[in-house]
Design a protein around this motif. Sequence first.
Motif, PDB file in Angstrom:
ATOM      1  N   CYS A  21       0.829  -1.199   0.000  1.00 21.53           N
ATOM      2  CA  CYS A  21       0.000   0.000   0.000  1.00 21.53           C
ATOM      3  C   CYS A  21       0.865   1.251   0.000  1.00 21.53           C
ATOM      4  CB  CYS A  21      -0.927   0.019   1.206  1.00 21.53           C
ATOM      5  SG  CYS A  21      -2.204   1.289   1.014  1.00 21.53           S
ATOM      6  N   LEU A  23      -0.414   4.082   1.380  1.00 24.94           N
ATOM      7  CA  LEU A  23      -0.772   4.804   2.600  1.00 24.94           C
ATOM      8  C   LEU A  23      -0.396   3.943   3.805  1.00 24.94           C
ATOM      9  CD1 LEU A  23      -4.293   6.353   1.765  1.00 24.94           C
ATOM     10  CD2 LEU A  23      -2.032   7.398   1.525  1.00 24.94           C
ATOM     11  N   ARG A  24      -0.512   4.532   4.979  1.00 20.79           N
ATOM     12  CA  ARG A  24      -0.202   3.802   6.213  1.00 20.79           C
ATOM     13  C   ARG A  24      -1.277   4.121   7.254  1.00 20.79           C
ATOM     14  NH1 ARG A  24       2.701   1.844   3.186  1.00 20.79           N
ATOM     15  NH2 ARG A  24       4.963   1.626   3.179  1.00 20.79           N
ATOM     16  N   CYS A  25      -2.538   3.855   6.908  1.00 16.74           N
ATOM     17  CA  CYS A  25      -3.626   4.197   7.827  1.00 16.74           C
ATOM     18  C   CYS A  25      -3.350   3.585   9.200  1.00 16.74           C
ATOM     19  CB  CYS A  25      -4.952   3.695   7.273  1.00 16.74           C
ATOM     20  SG  CYS A  25      -5.277   4.339   5.622  1.00 16.74           S
ATOM     21  N   CYS A  28      -4.672   0.291  10.303  1.00 13.11           N
ATOM     22  CA  CYS A  28      -4.408  -0.820   9.382  1.00 13.11           C
ATOM     23  C   CYS A  28      -2.951  -1.281   9.436  1.00 13.11           C
ATOM     24  CB  CYS A  28      -4.776  -0.379   7.967  1.00 13.11           C
ATOM     25  SG  CYS A  28      -4.639  -1.657   6.710  1.00 13.11           S
ATOM     26  N   GLY A  69      -4.456  -4.660   0.664  1.00 14.27           N
ATOM     27  CA  GLY A  69      -3.500  -3.712   0.118  1.00 14.27           C
ATOM     28  C   GLY A  69      -4.178  -2.719  -0.827  1.00 14.27           C
ATOM     29  N   ASN A  98      -8.024   3.089  -2.130  1.00 11.48           N
ATOM     30  CA  ASN A  98      -7.866   4.361  -1.415  1.00 11.48           C
ATOM     31  C   ASN A  98      -7.965   5.541  -2.388  1.00 11.48           C
ATOM     32  OD1 ASN A  98      -5.305   4.698  -2.647  1.00 11.48           O
ATOM     33  ND2 ASN A  98      -4.225   3.787  -0.916  1.00 11.48           N
TER      34      ASN A  98
HETATM   35 FE1  SF4 Z   1      -3.624   1.001   2.717  1.00 11.19          FE
HETATM   36 FE2  SF4 Z   1      -6.252   0.583   2.629  1.00 11.19          FE
HETATM   37 FE3  SF4 Z   1      -4.760  -0.225   4.770  1.00 11.19          FE
HETATM   38 FE4  SF4 Z   1      -5.117   2.386   4.375  1.00 11.19          FE
HETATM   39  S1  SF4 Z   1      -6.747   0.851   4.807  1.00 11.19           S
HETATM   40  S2  SF4 Z   1      -3.136   1.356   4.840  1.00 11.19           S
HETATM   41  S3  SF4 Z   1      -5.189   2.532   2.179  1.00 11.19           S
HETATM   42  S4  SF4 Z   1      -4.648  -1.010   2.721  1.00 11.19           S
END
Ligand code: SF4
Length: 329
Positions: A21, A23-25, A28, A69, A98
Motif C-alpha cells: 500500500c 498509505l499507512r492508515c 491498518c 492492500g 484508497n
Molecule cells: Fe492502505 Fe487501505 Fe490499509 Fe489504508 S486501509 S493502509 S489505504 S490497505
Amino acid sequence: MLIDTYGRVATDLRVSLTDRCNLRCTYCMPEEGLQWLAKPDLLTDDEIVRMVRIAVTRLGVTDVRFTGGEPLLRPGLTGIVERCAALDPRPRMSLTTNGIGLSRTADALRAAGLDRVNVSLDTLRPDVFRTLTRRDRHADVLAGLAAASAAGLDPLKVNTVLMRGVNDDEAPDLLRWAVDHGYELRFIEQMPLDAQHGWQRGDMVTADEILAALRTRFHLTPEGDSIRGSAPAERWLVDGGPARVGVIGSVTRPFCRACDRTRLTADGQVRNCLFAREESDLRGPLRSGASDEEIAELWRAAMRGKKAGSGLDDPAFLQPDRPMSAIGG
Ligand code: SF4
Ligand code: SAM
C-alpha cells in the motif's frame, strides 16, 4: 455452490491483488509498513483470472471485488478486469481502493468492464488525512473520486472509519459532503485487524455513536423494511431520500448469520472469514497441475469449515495472523 455447514452460500468473492500500500492508515498498518509478500508468492494475473473463472463457472460466485492492500498498485489490474468481464457468466465487478491514482485509471477500468468502486476516505481535512494515513495525499483521493464519478462508476460508495479523538467529530460533515456530491457514504466500525494489534474495544467508535452523531443534523429512516439480508451495511434514507447512508457495525452489529463472502489472498489462500485463523492453500495445487474441478473441490471444502461467527465477543478471541491489508478488506 460454496455452502457451509450452517447453510450459508458464498456468492461474493473478495480477491486481494497485493498486500502493498501507498498509505499507512493507523488502524491498518504500522508507519514502517510490513514485510511484503515476495513476488514469486503472488498469484500471477493468469492465475487470478483462472481462480475467478473457477469461482464463477463452478462455484456459483456472482460478484467479484478486487481489493488489497492497494489494488491500484497492481500493474495488471485493468487486464485482469477485462479478462474477468469476458467470463461466462460474467460476474459483477467492483474495486475497493484508497483512490490514489484513480484519476488516471478510472476511464480505463470502466472501459475494461469494472462496474463499481468503493473509495476509502476518512476525513475532509487534509491535516487529519496526514495524521490518519501518514501521507499527504488528500487531494489525490478527491481527484480519484471525481474521476470515478465522471467515468460512470456508480453508485460510488465512500468507506469511512472513525477514530476517537481524530476524526470522530466529522460524521455529519462527511455525510453532508457525500450527499452533495452524490456519493453513498458507509461508516465501518474499526475492527481488530490492524498489523500492530492496537485495537481496543473501548476506543472504537460504535455504530450507535455514529448514528447519534448523524441524527444531530439529519433525519434518518431505515431503508425499505430494514431487512439487510447479506448486506453488511444497515442503510438509512437521509432526510427522506433518495440519498442514503450505511453503517457497517461489524463489531457491535455483526452480520455473520447472513454472510455470503469468500476470500482469496494475493498469495492464493482461501479464507472463509475475515477473522478466520485458518486458511486453505490453493496456490500449491494450482501450480502443481490440479484440474479446475480439483481446485473447486478444495475451495468447497475450505468453505464448509466456516465458523458460525467471527468470535469477536468471545473473551478468548485471537486476532488472525494476517492483518486486514494482507487479507483483502
Ligand atoms: Fe492502505 Fe487501505 Fe490499509 Fe489504508 S486501509 S493502509 S489505504 S490497505
Ligand atoms: N487500500 C484499499 C482501501 O483502503 O480502500 C483497499 C484495502 S482496505 C484494507 C479496505 C477497507 O478496509 C478500507 O475501507 C479500510 O478503511 C478498511 N479497513 C482497514 N483496516 C480496518 C480496520 N482495522 N477496521 C475497519 N476497517 C478497516
